[in-house]
Design a protein around this motif. Structure first.
Motif, short mmCIF file in Angstrom:
data_model
loop_
_atom_site.label_atom_id
_atom_site.label_comp_id
_atom_site.label_asym_id
_atom_site.label_seq_id
_atom_site.Cartn_x
_atom_site.Cartn_y
_atom_site.Cartn_z
N PHE A 67 0.85 -1.19 0.00
CA PHE A 67 0.00 0.00 0.00
C PHE A 67 0.89 1.24 0.00
CE2 PHE A 67 -3.08 -3.24 1.46
CZ PHE A 67 -4.01 -3.07 0.45
N ASP A 68 0.78 2.12 0.99
CA ASP A 68 1.57 3.36 0.97
C ASP A 68 2.87 3.26 1.76
OD1 ASP A 68 -0.25 4.70 -0.66
OD2 ASP A 68 -1.46 5.34 1.05
N THR A 69 3.21 2.10 2.28
CA THR A 69 4.44 1.93 3.05
C THR A 69 5.55 1.47 2.13
OG1 THR A 69 3.20 1.35 5.05
CG2 THR A 69 5.53 0.76 5.00
N VAL A 70 6.55 2.33 1.94
CA VAL A 70 7.68 2.05 1.06
C VAL A 70 8.92 1.86 1.91
CG1 VAL A 70 9.07 2.87 -0.87
CG2 VAL A 70 6.62 3.40 -0.80
N GLU A 71 9.65 0.79 1.67
CA GLU A 71 10.81 0.46 2.48
C GLU A 71 12.09 1.12 1.96
OE1 GLU A 71 11.35 -3.75 3.36
OE2 GLU A 71 9.23 -4.11 2.85
N GLU A 72 13.03 1.30 2.87
CA GLU A 72 14.38 1.69 2.50
C GLU A 72 15.09 0.48 1.89
OE1 GLU A 72 18.41 3.68 4.53
OE2 GLU A 72 16.69 3.13 5.79
N ASP A 73 15.94 0.73 0.91
CA ASP A 73 16.70 -0.35 0.31
C ASP A 73 17.92 -0.66 1.17
OD1 ASP A 73 17.95 -2.21 -1.31
OD2 ASP A 73 18.77 -0.71 -2.69
N LEU A 74 17.85 -1.73 1.92
CA LEU A 74 18.94 -2.18 2.79
C LEU A 74 19.52 -3.50 2.27
CD1 LEU A 74 17.21 -1.40 6.21
CD2 LEU A 74 18.91 0.01 5.01
N GLN A 75 19.41 -3.71 0.97
CA GLN A 75 19.86 -4.94 0.30
C GLN A 75 19.08 -6.18 0.77
OE1 GLN A 75 22.64 -2.71 1.60
NE2 GLN A 75 22.01 -1.78 -0.34
N GLN A 76 17.89 -5.93 1.37
CA GLN A 76 17.09 -7.06 1.84
C GLN A 76 16.44 -7.83 0.69
OE1 GLN A 76 16.33 -3.82 1.95
NE2 GLN A 76 14.25 -3.41 2.71
N TYR A 77 16.42 -7.23 -0.50
CA TYR A 77 15.86 -7.92 -1.66
C TYR A 77 16.90 -8.05 -2.77
CZ TYR A 77 11.70 -6.62 0.96
OH TYR A 77 10.77 -6.46 1.97
N ASP A 78 18.13 -8.34 -2.37
CA ASP A 78 19.20 -8.49 -3.35
C ASP A 78 19.37 -9.95 -3.80
OD1 ASP A 78 19.68 -5.83 -3.52
OD2 ASP A 78 21.72 -5.89 -2.71
N ASP A 79 18.24 -10.61 -3.95
CA ASP A 79 18.23 -11.98 -4.45
C ASP A 79 17.41 -12.02 -5.73
OD1 ASP A 79 15.93 -11.30 -2.90
OD2 ASP A 79 15.33 -13.40 -2.84
N GLU A 80 17.82 -12.84 -6.68
CA GLU A 80 17.01 -13.06 -7.87
C GLU A 80 15.79 -13.87 -7.45
OE1 GLU A 80 17.55 -15.88 -11.62
OE2 GLU A 80 19.01 -14.23 -11.62
N ALA A 81 14.60 -13.41 -7.78
CA ALA A 81 13.38 -14.06 -7.28
C ALA A 81 12.33 -14.18 -8.37
CB ALA A 81 12.82 -13.27 -6.11
N THR A 82 11.55 -15.25 -8.30
CA THR A 82 10.37 -15.38 -9.14
C THR A 82 9.26 -14.54 -8.53
OG1 THR A 82 10.95 -17.62 -9.85
CG2 THR A 82 8.65 -16.98 -10.05
#
Length: 331
Positions: free
Chosen positions: A148-163
């Motif tokens: 929704f309106d909550t946007v996260e800071e990029d802390l490399q928490q999604y630095d994985d290749e994902a489907t």
């Protein structure tokens, strides 16, 4: 011929082209660069011809919106892979290299999304797609990095290749063969949700959509139709209902649609409480438009369906009632 085409859809975006096209040209040696123009009435064509003569121009006959605009333009683009890029995207060095590597080495992957960060706040993900999208049982979209309106800071928490389930239309990579197999975007959507609909149809057809963090772009967001515009609310609510009608498994179709209409009503009440009366009216208008179109869209359904389309039963419940504000809070 180069393998990949970067195709930027433009409508009266001369200033955006001047600001952001230089980064695309500087970092896209592997690509042929096109601008597909939706019959702009500003100086866009002049800017392209005088300042960016190496860019190929495709001139559509009218302002066809996002969906039909791309459908029309891509008939003239024969590169193997398409990169559909908004006019308000700043790209980074080597942004195309990981995309080409995945497409070349993973033939099962049909659609890709890069990491999408906020141009105005580069430490954070950007609303439109963040680190890849999903939907819940009722068709509400959310992302790794944005719920929704909550946007996260990029802390490399999604630095994985994902489907993922859907890739953002702000920077959307797809194989030409798959785009044409699926007959492109649903032109009736005009704008909003068309990329989710296309990804859902790709999913039903057995294709895979992925996110890669190795490619990063920055997105302004709302440069054409900002968040406060009731037209955006109308298109999002109408198109979401049409998308559900086309793609839901047959057993789920009517119960899910009924509950979704009820949830939309609650959203309308929330807009009234916040004093956003035009947005409440936009939802009402979206529902009436849906009632007129539902029969037509029902017959757009194919025999392909997959009941495993959703990541969570209700993102609305998890976010508003169980304080699931971040993707990690939910999964």
């Amino acid at each position: 011929m180069k393998k990949i085409a970067v195709v930027i859809l433009n409508w009266n975006g001369a200033k955006l082209l001047e600001q952001f096209l230089p980064s695309v040209l500087a970092h896209s040696n592997e690509a042929t660069i096109y601008v597909a123009d939706n019959a702009s009435t500003d100086s866009s064509i002049e800017v392209l011809k005088t300042q960016f003569p190496s860019v190929k121009i495709i001139q559509n006959a009218g302002n066809f919106g996002f969906a039909l605009g791309y459908n029309e333009a891509l008939q003239f683009v024969e590169e193997e892979y398409y990169a559909l890029v908004n006019t308000d995207i700043e790209v980074t060095a080597n942004w195309l290299t990981p995309i080409l590597d995945i497409f070349d080495s993973q033939p099962e992957v049909a659609i890709l999304q890069p990491k999408l960060l906020d141009y105005k706040k580069k430490t954070h993900f950007e609303y439109a797609g963040a680190a890849g999208g999903y939907i819940d049982k009722f068709g509400y979209p959310f992302c790794r990095g944005r719920i929704f309106d909550t946007v996260e800071e990029d802390l490399q928490q999604y630095d994985d290749e994902a489907t993922i389930f859907w890739a953002t239309g702000a920077c959307f990579f797809i194989r030409k063969a798959v785009f044409r197999q699926l007959q492109g975007f649903d032109a009736s959507f005009f704008a909003h949700q068309e990329e989710i609909d296309l990804c859902w149809r790709a999913f039903n057809a057995g294709h895979i959509t992925k996110y890669t963090p190795k490619s990063t772009v920055y997105h302004v967001g709302g440069a054409t139709l900002n968040e406060g515009n009731p037209m955006k609310t109308y298109l999002n609510f109408r198109n979401s209902l049409l998308m559900l009608t086309k793609n839901l498994p047959k057993k789920s179709l009517f119960p899910v649609l009924f509950l979704r209409l009820c949830l939309d009503g609650l959203a309308g009440i929330q807009f009234v409480v916040k004093g956003k009366f035009k947005h409440c009216l936009a939802i009402i208008h979206a529902h009436f438009a849906f009632y007129k179109l539902v029969k037509t869209y029902y017959f757009k359904r194919t025999h392909l369906e997959n009941p495993n389309y959703y990541k969570i039963s209700s993102i609305v419940v998890r976010y508003f009632l169980k304080n699931g504000k971040k993707f990690a809070d939910i999964f």
